[in-house]
Design an enzyme around this catalytic site. Structure first.
Site, PDB file in Angstrom:
ATOM      1  N   GLU A  25      18.427   5.219 -17.879  1.00 13.25           N
ATOM      2  CA  GLU A  25      19.765   5.797 -17.884  1.00 13.25           C
ATOM      3  C   GLU A  25      20.672   5.143 -16.843  1.00 13.25           C
ATOM      4  OE1 GLU A  25      21.153   8.184 -19.787  1.00 13.25           O
ATOM      5  OE2 GLU A  25      19.378   8.398 -21.050  1.00 13.25           O
ATOM      6  N   GLU A  61      11.138  -0.531  -2.000  1.00 12.28           N
ATOM      7  CA  GLU A  61      10.852   0.839  -2.428  1.00 12.28           C
ATOM      8  C   GLU A  61      11.586   1.105  -3.740  1.00 12.28           C
ATOM      9  OE1 GLU A  61      10.798   5.228  -0.455  1.00 12.28           O
ATOM     10  OE2 GLU A  61      12.756   4.262  -0.586  1.00 12.28           O
TER      11      GLU A  61
END
Length: 249
Positions: A68, A169
């Site tokens: 998304e 990360e």
């Protein structure tokens, strides 16, 4: 694997049992720190490119796109140096790289929980990606209700001086999880992390409602499109062994 040359140690001072580092001394790292930060920006862009390719493939070749939204950031030098000082990390490039894993970050927002694990699998099965660490807060939420899948991924960056493996990360979460986390962050900021107990209880209830919404919407999606392809379970023990081998290098 080539690594950045060590930089001179910044002056340290002891306050009780705690070691502190002068911010001005840390900033004296200068050009070496700039190069170091660029490595993380390039690594972040590598992850973004991999996600963009997957997204483009889903748009053109499949009926459904699980991605998304993707956002990213690299810590500013000031933010990084403050964290180095707070944690008492030795002010050498090799130590900062070893001890601070969230300098570069990418957040991937998906519609459904199954998309989270599917994208994690598609990204981490690529040959040049090494999974260093995984925290599955979807399977094991934090006490306040926070949910997300956090992974530290090592990606190679090729510079004029050679290859550098850089950790990034990557957070995977659903739209509902992202909405809740955004609100929680604003509340924590407003109350300077001293959130009243009654508001914490309401946040937890909201997290439970978001989790229920995720489950219901995923059920509707399965009714419309059928079951998605199975994904391999995350092998945390294998990830820990890989991380330990890398730390010993």
């Amino acid at each position: 694997m080539s690594t950045s040359a060590p930089v001179p140690r910044a002056p340290l001072s002891a306050v009780g049992d705690e070691i502190t580092i002068s911010p001005s001394a840390l900033r004296s790292l200068g050009g070496e720190l700039q190069r170091f930060m660029l490595e993380y920006r390039f690594a972040m862009q590598e992850i973004e490119t991999k996600l963009a390719i997957l997204r483009e493939e889903f748009v053109h070749m499949h009926e459904y796109n699980p991605i998304e939204h993707v956002s990213s950031r690299v810590k500013s030098a000031d933010s990084l140096l403050s964290k180095v000082e707070r944690r008492g990390v030795t002010p050498e490039i090799s130590e900062i790289r070893r001890e601070i894993q969230d300098i570069a970050g990418v957040r991937v927002t998906c519609a459904f929980i199954r998309d989270v694990y599917r994208l994690f699998g598609l990204l981490t099965q690529q040959d040049d990606i090494t999974v260093l660490e995984v925290e599955d807060y979807i399977e094991h939420p934090k006490d306040n209700g926070y949910k997300s899948l956090h992974a530290i991924l090592s990606v190679p960056v090729y510079l004029s001086s050679g290859r550098v493996d850089v950790p990034v990360e990557v957070q995977f979460r659903t739209i509902a999880m992202d909405f809740w986390a955004s609100l929680e962050h604003k509340i924590y900021y407003k109350y300077q992390r001293q959130v009243p107990e009654e508001m914490m209880a309401e946040l937890k209830q909201a997290a439970d409602s978001a989790a229920e919404l995720d489950t219901r919407m995923q059920s509707l999606h399965v009714q419309m499109h059928g079951e998605p392809p199975p994904t391999s379970p995350i092998n945390l023990q294998e990830i820990r062994e890989v991380r330990e081998r890398i730390r010993r290098v």
